[in-house]
Design a protein around this motif. Structure first.
Motif, PDB file in Angstrom:
ATOM      1  N   MET A  68      53.381   1.260  -7.654  1.00  0.00           N
ATOM      2  CA  MET A  68      53.606   0.539  -6.427  1.00  0.00           C
ATOM      3  C   MET A  68      55.114   0.419  -6.195  1.00  0.00           C
ATOM      4  SD  MET A  68      50.681   0.142  -5.394  1.00  0.00           S
ATOM      5  CE  MET A  68      49.091   0.428  -6.071  1.00  0.00           C
ATOM      6  N   ASN A  69      55.534   0.685  -4.994  1.00  0.00           N
ATOM      7  CA  ASN A  69      56.960   0.721  -4.703  1.00  0.00           C
ATOM      8  C   ASN A  69      57.491  -0.538  -4.023  1.00  0.00           C
ATOM      9  OD1 ASN A  69      55.839   3.789  -4.283  1.00  0.00           O
ATOM     10  ND2 ASN A  69      57.671   3.644  -5.520  1.00  0.00           N
ATOM     11  N   HIS A  70      56.632  -1.292  -3.383  1.00  0.00           N
ATOM     12  CA  HIS A  70      57.028  -2.538  -2.728  1.00  0.00           C
ATOM     13  C   HIS A  70      55.997  -3.606  -3.054  1.00  0.00           C
ATOM     14  CE1 HIS A  70      60.132  -0.493  -0.389  1.00  0.00           C
ATOM     15  NE2 HIS A  70      59.238   0.473  -0.201  1.00  0.00           N
ATOM     16  N   LEU A  71      56.441  -4.841  -3.078  1.00  0.00           N
ATOM     17  CA  LEU A  71      55.569  -5.951  -3.427  1.00  0.00           C
ATOM     18  C   LEU A  71      54.651  -6.317  -2.272  1.00  0.00           C
ATOM     19  CD1 LEU A  71      54.815  -8.256  -5.395  1.00  0.00           C
ATOM     20  CD2 LEU A  71      56.591  -9.613  -4.294  1.00  0.00           C
ATOM     21  N   VAL A  72      53.360  -6.352  -2.552  1.00  0.00           N
ATOM     22  CA  VAL A  72      52.382  -6.896  -1.618  1.00  0.00           C
ATOM     23  C   VAL A  72      51.925  -8.202  -2.252  1.00  0.00           C
ATOM     24  CG1 VAL A  72      50.176  -6.567  -0.461  1.00  0.00           C
ATOM     25  CG2 VAL A  72      51.702  -4.614  -0.792  1.00  0.00           C
ATOM     26  N   ASP A  73      52.370  -9.310  -1.691  1.00  0.00           N
ATOM     27  CA  ASP A  73      52.136 -10.634  -2.256  1.00  0.00           C
ATOM     28  C   ASP A  73      50.790 -11.169  -1.773  1.00  0.00           C
ATOM     29  OD1 ASP A  73      52.313 -13.134  -3.351  1.00  0.00           O
ATOM     30  OD2 ASP A  73      54.112 -13.724  -2.263  1.00  0.00           O
ATOM     31  N   TYR A  74      49.885 -11.399  -2.718  1.00  0.00           N
ATOM     32  CA  TYR A  74      48.546 -11.877  -2.376  1.00  0.00           C
ATOM     33  C   TYR A  74      48.410 -13.394  -2.448  1.00  0.00           C
ATOM     34  CZ  TYR A  74      46.717  -7.143  -2.416  1.00  0.00           C
ATOM     35  OH  TYR A  74      46.457  -5.835  -2.130  1.00  0.00           O
ATOM     36  N   ARG A  75      49.502 -14.105  -2.766  1.00  0.00           N
ATOM     37  CA  ARG A  75      49.402 -15.565  -2.835  1.00  0.00           C
ATOM     38  C   ARG A  75      48.946 -16.116  -1.485  1.00  0.00           C
ATOM     39  NH1 ARG A  75      55.190 -16.878  -5.226  1.00  0.00           N
ATOM     40  NH2 ARG A  75      55.570 -15.101  -3.892  1.00  0.00           N
ATOM     41  N   GLY A  76      47.852 -16.879  -1.521  1.00  0.00           N
ATOM     42  CA  GLY A  76      47.303 -17.472  -0.315  1.00  0.00           C
ATOM     43  C   GLY A  76      46.537 -16.508   0.574  1.00  0.00           C
ATOM     44  N   ARG A  77      46.362 -15.261   0.118  1.00  0.00           N
ATOM     45  CA  ARG A  77      45.714 -14.262   0.967  1.00  0.00           C
ATOM     46  C   ARG A  77      44.372 -13.791   0.406  1.00  0.00           C
ATOM     47  NH1 ARG A  77      47.778 -12.899   5.335  1.00  0.00           N
ATOM     48  NH2 ARG A  77      46.880 -10.830   5.358  1.00  0.00           N
ATOM     49  N   LEU A  78      44.086 -14.076  -0.851  1.00  0.00           N
ATOM     50  CA  LEU A  78      42.823 -13.630  -1.438  1.00  0.00           C
ATOM     51  C   LEU A  78      41.637 -14.428  -0.914  1.00  0.00           C
ATOM     52  CD1 LEU A  78      43.890 -12.943  -5.114  1.00  0.00           C
ATOM     53  CD2 LEU A  78      43.450 -11.284  -3.294  1.00  0.00           C
ATOM     54  N   GLU A  79      41.898 -15.566  -0.314  1.00  0.00           N
ATOM     55  CA  GLU A  79      40.830 -16.406   0.224  1.00  0.00           C
ATOM     56  C   GLU A  79      40.399 -15.975   1.631  1.00  0.00           C
ATOM     57  OE1 GLU A  79      43.853 -17.588  -0.821  1.00  0.00           O
ATOM     58  OE2 GLU A  79      43.213 -18.220  -2.810  1.00  0.00           O
ATOM     59  N   ILE A  80      41.094 -15.023   2.225  1.00  0.00           N
ATOM     60  CA  ILE A  80      40.805 -14.602   3.600  1.00  0.00           C
ATOM     61  C   ILE A  80      39.406 -14.015   3.713  1.00  0.00           C
ATOM     62  CG2 ILE A  80      41.447 -12.949   5.401  1.00  0.00           C
ATOM     63  CD1 ILE A  80      44.384 -13.371   4.486  1.00  0.00           C
ATOM     64  N   HIS A  81      39.034 -13.175   2.772  1.00  0.00           N
ATOM     65  CA  HIS A  81      37.725 -12.534   2.796  1.00  0.00           C
ATOM     66  C   HIS A  81      37.040 -12.825   1.458  1.00  0.00           C
ATOM     67  CE1 HIS A  81      34.649  -9.413   2.934  1.00  0.00           C
ATOM     68  NE2 HIS A  81      34.870  -9.346   4.233  1.00  0.00           N
ATOM     69  N   PRO A  82      35.748 -13.138   1.477  1.00  0.00           N
ATOM     70  CA  PRO A  82      35.081 -13.522   0.219  1.00  0.00           C
ATOM     71  C   PRO A  82      34.859 -12.384  -0.774  1.00  0.00           C
ATOM     72  CG  PRO A  82      33.499 -13.468   2.018  1.00  0.00           C
ATOM     73  CD  PRO A  82      34.859 -13.241   2.629  1.00  0.00           C
ATOM     74  N   TYR A  83      34.898 -11.116  -0.334  1.00  0.00           N
ATOM     75  CA  TYR A  83      34.537 -10.017  -1.222  1.00  0.00           C
ATOM     76  C   TYR A  83      35.647  -9.001  -1.490  1.00  0.00           C
ATOM     77  CZ  TYR A  83      29.996 -11.863   0.003  1.00  0.00           C
ATOM     78  OH  TYR A  83      28.946 -12.701   0.213  1.00  0.00           O
ATOM     79  N   CYS A  84      36.662  -8.963  -0.654  1.00  0.00           N
ATOM     80  CA  CYS A  84      37.720  -7.956  -0.831  1.00  0.00           C
ATOM     81  C   CYS A  84      39.007  -8.445  -0.174  1.00  0.00           C
ATOM     82  CB  CYS A  84      37.288  -6.621  -0.239  1.00  0.00           C
ATOM     83  SG  CYS A  84      36.969  -6.686   1.528  1.00  0.00           S
ATOM     84  N   VAL A  85      40.055  -7.670  -0.313  1.00  0.00           N
ATOM     85  CA  VAL A  85      41.310  -8.031   0.346  1.00  0.00           C
ATOM     86  C   VAL A  85      41.175  -7.785   1.847  1.00  0.00           C
ATOM     87  CG1 VAL A  85      42.704  -7.556  -1.705  1.00  0.00           C
ATOM     88  CG2 VAL A  85      42.372  -5.760  -0.002  1.00  0.00           C
ATOM     89  N   SER A  86      42.062  -8.407   2.611  1.00  0.00           N
ATOM     90  CA  SER A  86      42.007  -8.253   4.069  1.00  0.00           C
ATOM     91  C   SER A  86      42.397  -6.832   4.477  1.00  0.00           C
ATOM     92  CB  SER A  86      42.951  -9.254   4.730  1.00  0.00           C
ATOM     93  OG  SER A  86      44.296  -8.878   4.504  1.00  0.00           O
ATOM     94  N   LEU A  87      42.014  -6.450   5.679  1.00  0.00           N
ATOM     95  CA  LEU A  87      42.416  -5.149   6.214  1.00  0.00           C
ATOM     96  C   LEU A  87      43.933  -5.026   6.256  1.00  0.00           C
ATOM     97  CD1 LEU A  87      39.897  -4.741   9.179  1.00  0.00           C
ATOM     98  CD2 LEU A  87      39.812  -3.647   6.927  1.00  0.00           C
ATOM     99  N   THR A  88      44.600  -6.129   6.580  1.00  0.00           N
ATOM    100  CA  THR A  88      46.070  -6.134   6.654  1.00  0.00           C
ATOM    101  C   THR A  88      46.673  -5.812   5.294  1.00  0.00           C
ATOM    102  OG1 THR A  88      45.901  -7.866   8.339  1.00  0.00           O
ATOM    103  CG2 THR A  88      48.071  -7.489   7.355  1.00  0.00           C
ATOM    104  N   ASP A  89      46.187  -6.478   4.249  1.00  0.00           N
ATOM    105  CA  ASP A  89      46.719  -6.243   2.906  1.00  0.00           C
ATOM    106  C   ASP A  89      46.376  -4.849   2.395  1.00  0.00           C
ATOM    107  OD1 ASP A  89      48.013  -8.790   2.409  1.00  0.00           O
ATOM    108  OD2 ASP A  89      46.003  -9.630   2.431  1.00  0.00           O
ATOM    109  N   LEU A  90      45.204  -4.363   2.746  1.00  0.00           N
ATOM    110  CA  LEU A  90      44.825  -2.996   2.372  1.00  0.00           C
ATOM    111  C   LEU A  90      45.762  -1.988   3.030  1.00  0.00           C
ATOM    112  CD1 LEU A  90      42.887  -1.202   0.828  1.00  0.00           C
ATOM    113  CD2 LEU A  90      41.328  -1.325   2.766  1.00  0.00           C
ATOM    114  N   LEU A  91      46.080  -2.200   4.302  1.00  0.00           N
ATOM    115  CA  LEU A  91      47.021  -1.320   4.994  1.00  0.00           C
ATOM    116  C   LEU A  91      48.403  -1.386   4.353  1.00  0.00           C
ATOM    117  CD1 LEU A  91      47.661   0.632   7.301  1.00  0.00           C
ATOM    118  CD2 LEU A  91      48.121  -1.373   8.746  1.00  0.00           C
ATOM    119  N   LEU A  92      48.851  -2.588   4.015  1.00  0.00           N
ATOM    120  CA  LEU A  92      50.154  -2.732   3.355  1.00  0.00           C
ATOM    121  C   LEU A  92      50.184  -1.986   2.024  1.00  0.00           C
ATOM    122  CD1 LEU A  92      50.977  -6.480   4.075  1.00  0.00           C
ATOM    123  CD2 LEU A  92      52.225  -4.484   4.936  1.00  0.00           C
ATOM    124  N   GLN A  93      49.077  -2.039   1.270  1.00  0.00           N
ATOM    125  CA  GLN A  93      49.009  -1.315  -0.004  1.00  0.00           C
ATOM    126  C   GLN A  93      49.195   0.181   0.202  1.00  0.00           C
ATOM    127  OE1 GLN A  93      49.478  -2.389  -2.761  1.00  0.00           O
ATOM    128  NE2 GLN A  93      48.020  -3.871  -3.488  1.00  0.00           N
TER     129      GLN A  93
END
Length: 87
Positions: free
Chosen positions: A1-26
């Motif tokens: 990974m080349n840049h930090l994708v910070d999940y603090r406070g973002r894992l609660e957005i969706h009950p089963y997976c990361v958000s579409l936004t965070d997936l795109l950032l990854q």
């Protein structure tokens, strides 16, 4: 990974997976992006909804803030989306 994708406070957005936004950032943060990851990012942008929240959409406000706060992340992402190779 080349840049930090910070999940603090973002894992609660969706009950089963990361958000579409965070997936795109990854996907966009990869400096030496391969065809598979680029196709994944493009599919997210083409098939996903764009919006102002993370509710079943790519959150454009969050995405813009992440890019505004980290020029390197912005540069890598826009280079990847533009299709040109980084030096």
């Amino acid at each position: 990974m080349n840049h930090l994708v910070d999940y603090r406070g973002r894992l609660e957005i969706h009950p089963y997976c990361v958000s579409l936004t965070d997936l795109l950032l990854q996907k966009l943060q990869i400096v030496e992006i391969n065809d598979k990851d680029l196709k994944d990012a493009m599919l997210l942008l083409l098939a996903g909804q764009l919006g102002e929240t993370d509710e079943a959409a790519i959150n454009l406000h969050y995405l813009a803030k992440r890019m505004a706060d980290d020029w390197g992340f912005y540069y890598t992402s826009t280079t990847n989306l533009g299709g040109s190779k980084q030096p």
